[in-house]
Design an enzyme around this catalytic site. Structure first.
Site, PDB file in Angstrom:
ATOM      1  N   HIS A 264       4.082  55.274  23.986  1.00  0.00           N
ATOM      2  CA  HIS A 264       4.245  55.939  22.692  1.00  0.00           C
ATOM      3  C   HIS A 264       3.414  57.203  22.664  1.00  0.00           C
ATOM      4  O   HIS A 264       2.292  57.221  23.166  1.00  0.00           O
ATOM      5  CB  HIS A 264       3.819  55.009  21.542  1.00  0.00           C
ATOM      6  N   ASP A 315      10.079  48.785  19.818  1.00  0.00           N
ATOM      7  CA  ASP A 315      11.442  48.505  20.288  1.00  0.00           C
ATOM      8  C   ASP A 315      11.513  47.367  21.293  1.00  0.00           C
ATOM      9  O   ASP A 315      12.582  46.785  21.483  1.00  0.00           O
ATOM     10  CB  ASP A 315      12.055  49.776  20.898  1.00  0.00           C
TER      11      ASP A 315
END
Ligand SMILES: CC(C)(COP(=O)(O)OP(=O)(O)OC[C@H]1O[C@@H](n2cnc3c(N)ncnc32)[C@H](O)[C@@H]1OP(=O)(O)O)[C@@H](O)C(=O)NCCC(=O)NCCS
Length: 378
Positions: A264, A315
């Site tokens: 991320h 996710d």
């Protein structure tokens, strides 16, 4: 990534401040995410997606009266115009549902009674309608593209329960609804991510909020952003068995593959949403007696952490949680849209409330002084 020769340029705009917001905040060091100052884990655990959507759109948590009115407005606005249902029937059946959503929201703009209005209150009303129609659009698009009839929303059901009902044609059990509801809350908003920023860029030209939503959907579709949840599940299915996981991930890393659902830009430790959903994903596996996805996930997480110091993002656990709930894989990113509509709308409203055109500059690195040649001399 190639070397950056330009000292004043940050590739991918990493670390560049793109604006000021009151909507949400990420603290990477403590893996914390708050919406309007409230920890998302508390919202997911104790609240409902409706409360989260209200919080994002209006700026404060609703009291019971405001929440009840909001739910009534959600129910009243959840149905799709017949024209939109008919139009969904014209789409090529192989189209990804994310593309169907761009199309549906483009059409819905014209049916909004505030179509031409651009003031704050009209934008909040439009934001509410956009959120209310999310589950209906996703379920209808999926059913119609699979040769089935769309199912009308049930005004008695919550947004999460209604989505599952309209998708499967029967009401889901309380646990499934709670998981779906919590995942919508966790997916609802995430500061200046690519799709929210794109949405802000669109409305900052004084374009309308639906255009911002369509931009957001198009930006979310890519696998480096929302599309990662579908790709993560495809990867887990390819691995197939916990015994294959270690060899698979080590071989993928040796080939310099990007592992979907990991990494991320903003979190250098754990993604706060992934911490919550990993717990839920493993709990669903145990309840359903299908723990292998959680086991494969644990191996991938361990190897990614020791070899790369990279952690799962939201996710990754969302992928196997949705799989265990029986959701078709091509709907994982559209479910993200159902949730993120609330964050995008909040960003569009905030941008338009204090607008300035967003127009960065760039470094020109192309040819100079090239001589014009008539076409027959090229
Ligand atoms: C999310 C993401 C796009 C962030 O990208 P970013 O901040 O631009 O970081 P980069 O892609 O430049 O990655 C930095 C380094 O970490 C590595 N890395 C980052 N994510 C990785 C992943 N998922 N798998 C393997 N390596 C990864 C990169 O290869 C790069 O290594 P290098 O410096 O040796 O080339 C990136 O982590 C990614 O592609 N993840 C997979 C897609 C995904 O899950 N997206 C959903 C995000 S919520």
């Amino acid at each position: 990534m190639s070397e950056n020769p330009y000292p004043n340029y940050s590739p991918g705009l990493q670390g560049i401040i793109g604006g000021v917001t009151k909507i949400s905040k990420i603290v990477s060091d403590t893996s914390s995410l708050t919406y309007r100052g409230i920890n998302v884990h508390e919202l997911a655990e104790n609240g409902s997606f409706e409360e989260t959507a209200f919080l994002l759109l209006h700026g404060y948590l609703p009291n019971s009266h405001q929440l009840s009115d909001f739910k009534q407005r959600m129910a009243a606005e959840s149905a799709l115009p017949d024209e939109v249902i008919s139009a969904l029937g014209l789409l090529p059946k192989h189209m990804h549902p994310m593309d169907a959503l761009k199309y549906a929201y483009s059409l819905l703009a014209g049916f909004d009674e505030d179509y031409e209005a651009m003031d704050h209150d009209a934008n909040v009303r439009k934001g509410e309608r956009i959120v209310a129609k999310g589950p209906t659009v996703v379920a209808a698009a999926y059913r119609i593209m699979n040769g089935k009839e769309a199912i009308a929303p049930d005004p008695e059901l919550s947004i999460a329960a209604n989505f599952l009902y309209m998708l499967h044609g029967e009401k889901a059990d309380d646990f499934t609804v709670k998981v779906m509801d919590a995942s919508l809350t966790l997916y609802a908003e995430h500061t200046f991510n690519a799709s929210a920023f794109a949405c802000r860029v669109t409305v900052a030209t004084l374009s309308d909020i639906y255009s911002g939503i369509v931009t957001g959907i198009g930006t979310l579709k890519g696998p480096l952003h929302g599309g990662a949840n579908e790709k993560a599940m495809e990867m887990l299915l390819e691995i197939g068995d916990p015994d294959n996981a270690e060899e698979w991930i080590r071989s993928a890393l040796a080939q310099k593959k990007k592992i979907m659902g990991f990494g991320h830009r903003e979190y250098k430790k754990r993604d706060s949403r992934a911490i919550y959903l990993t717990k839920i994903g493993k709990e669903i596996g145990e309840r359903k007696g299908e723990t292998k996805w959680g086991e494969i996930a644990s191996t991938l997480e361990r190897v990614m952490e020791t070899e790369k110091n990279i952690h799962p993002n939201v996710d990754f656990p969302a992928a196997y949680a949705y799989y265990l709930l029986g959701i078709p894989i091509e709907l994982y990113t559209p479910i993200f849209v159902i949730a993120r509509n609330s964050g995008w709308a909040a960003h569009a409203i905030e941008q338009l409330d204090n607008n300035r055109l967003i127009r960065p500059t760039c470094i020109y690195d192309g040819a100079e002084g090239v001589e014009w040649k008539p076409i027959d001399q090229r």
